[in-house]
Design an enzyme around this catalytic site. Structure first.
Site, mmCIF file in Angstrom:
data_model
loop_
_atom_site.group_PDB
_atom_site.id
_atom_site.type_symbol
_atom_site.label_atom_id
_atom_site.label_comp_id
_atom_site.label_asym_id
_atom_site.label_seq_id
_atom_site.Cartn_x
_atom_site.Cartn_y
_atom_site.Cartn_z
ATOM 1 C CG LEU A 202 -6.709 68.483 -10.186
ATOM 2 C CD1 LEU A 202 -7.709 69.345 -10.956
ATOM 3 C CD2 LEU A 202 -7.189 67.047 -10.114
ATOM 4 C CG ASP A 203 -1.182 64.715 -13.098
ATOM 5 O OD1 ASP A 203 -0.670 64.771 -11.958
ATOM 6 O OD2 ASP A 203 -1.434 63.640 -13.681
ATOM 7 C CE LYS A 204 2.472 73.326 -17.496
ATOM 8 N NZ LYS A 204 3.873 73.578 -17.926
#
Length: 364
Positions: free
Chosen positions: A148-150
């Protein structure tokens, strides 16, 4: 003859069932490079159950791998892996508090926003670096199987064994895994239930850190969105289901149709922020994941909203009970534009053929 000069034989374990032969070497014989494996395969020295093998062959539990004698390694080519520092009690507790599902093969975390999945430039604390905290009763280190993106929160799947990692990776690459995201977006889409079919590519000049719509060179990318509820005309709560897994796909797609995700300044710029006390953090959350389980059945996990997202939902008056009744889309993946064009051409061709046959019958 010393043991170093002898042919070696290994039995494929259950944990390695289904992986590629080159991946097996990376797991069990790290000193053997891919070039050496390829050369052994070309010269017929590398065999599986007596038959010549290639690096891309898939292994099956119980097979016998014949490996040629080890080759001498030059001292200056030996890479020494740095030891990972032991985790503190606080780090272990931090990771274990994220666990929302655990079984013999899998762990699902509810990842908080602001924590990266993997390391990178100037990124020192991340999920991958803390996975030792999730070994529990198993010896092997857990493995990431997607990311997942940060700044995206929510359900993150972790494989506990190599076998499970291979199984889950195949599900993601085969797109049988189902994922639901919740997002708040700027404005309200006119079409309440739609498919975004826009190819994506890395934006030049950004070092691969930003994506954009590229009709010519982009990779096919498709997202389904459904409006769950709207707050006037300033924002909407939407459910998103990605049919492909491109970098930043949901963020780029929503911005491309004029409804960037609230808090996503990277793709929505200044138009991605709400006033009235709404958090400036990104409002994108991996709400649910459902995937085939390596031990049979389905793994189905739901992650609660992070505090900033939940507070925004409350402030905007959204009713959380409206969200989870929407089923996962188990129907066929909608065709791409190219596939639609091909189907249209095939249909037109069949119509022309029928008409020619009809004219021929009339002349007869």
């Amino acid at each position: 003859m010393s043991a170093e000069n002898e042919v070696r034989q290994f039995i494929v374990a259950a944990d390695d069932d289904g992986i590629r032969l080159d991946r097996w070497f990376k797991r069990h014989l790290e000193d053997v490079s891919f070039n050496i494996v390829s050369r052994w395969a070309r010269t017929g020295q590398l065999r599986v159950d007596g038959a010549r093998a290639t690096p891309g062959d898939r292994l099956v539990q119980g097979q016998t791998i014949r490996v040629p004698p080890a080759e001498p390694v030059k001292p200056d080519t030996v890479k020494v892996k740095p030891d990972r520092p032991p985790l503190s009690d606080d780090q272990i507790a931090f990771m274990r508090e994220m666990v929302i599902h655990q079984d013999a093969s899998a762990i699902v975390l509810n990842k908080p926003p602001g924590l990266a999945t993997q390391g990178g430039t100037k990124t020192h604390e991340h999920i991958d670096g803390l996975l030792d905290a999730l070994q529990f009763d198993l010896e092997g280190r857990p493995k990431l199987v997607h990311r997942l993106d940060k700044d995206t929160s929510g359900a993150l799947l972790i494989a506990r064994t190599s076998r499970a990692a291979a199984f889950f990776s195949k599900s993601f690459s085969g797109r049988t895994a189902k994922k639901i995201y919740w997002a708040l977006v700027m404005g309200v889409p006119e079409i309440e239930d739609g498919i975004i079919d826009l190819p994506l590519a890395k934006q030049p000049g950004t070092g691969g850190e930003k994506m954009h719509v590229d009709e010519k060179e982009g990779a096919p990318s498709r997202t389904r969105y459904r409006v769950i509820e709207a707050a006037g005309n300033k924002t909407a709560w939407v459910e998103l289901q990605p049919f492909t897994g491109r970098t930043h796909q949901l963020r780029v797609h929503m911005a491309a149709i004029g409804h960037p995700i609230v808090g996503d300044g990277k793709y929505g710029l200044q138009e991605a922020f709400l006033t009235g006390g709404i958090s400036r953090k990104m409002h994108l959350h991996a709400r649910r994941i459902r995937i085939d389980h390596p031990d049979g059945g389905k793994l189905d996990a739901t992650a609660e909203l992070p505090s900033h997202f939940a507070e925004s939902m409350k402030t905007l008056g959204f009713d959380l009970s409206l969200g989870d009744w929407i089923p996962l889309d188990d129907g066929p993946v909608p065709p791409t534009r190219e596939q639609k064009k091909a189907m249209g051409r095939a249909h037109a061709k069949s119509v022309r053929k029928e008409r020619r046959g009809e004219r021929g019958r009339r002349r007869g």
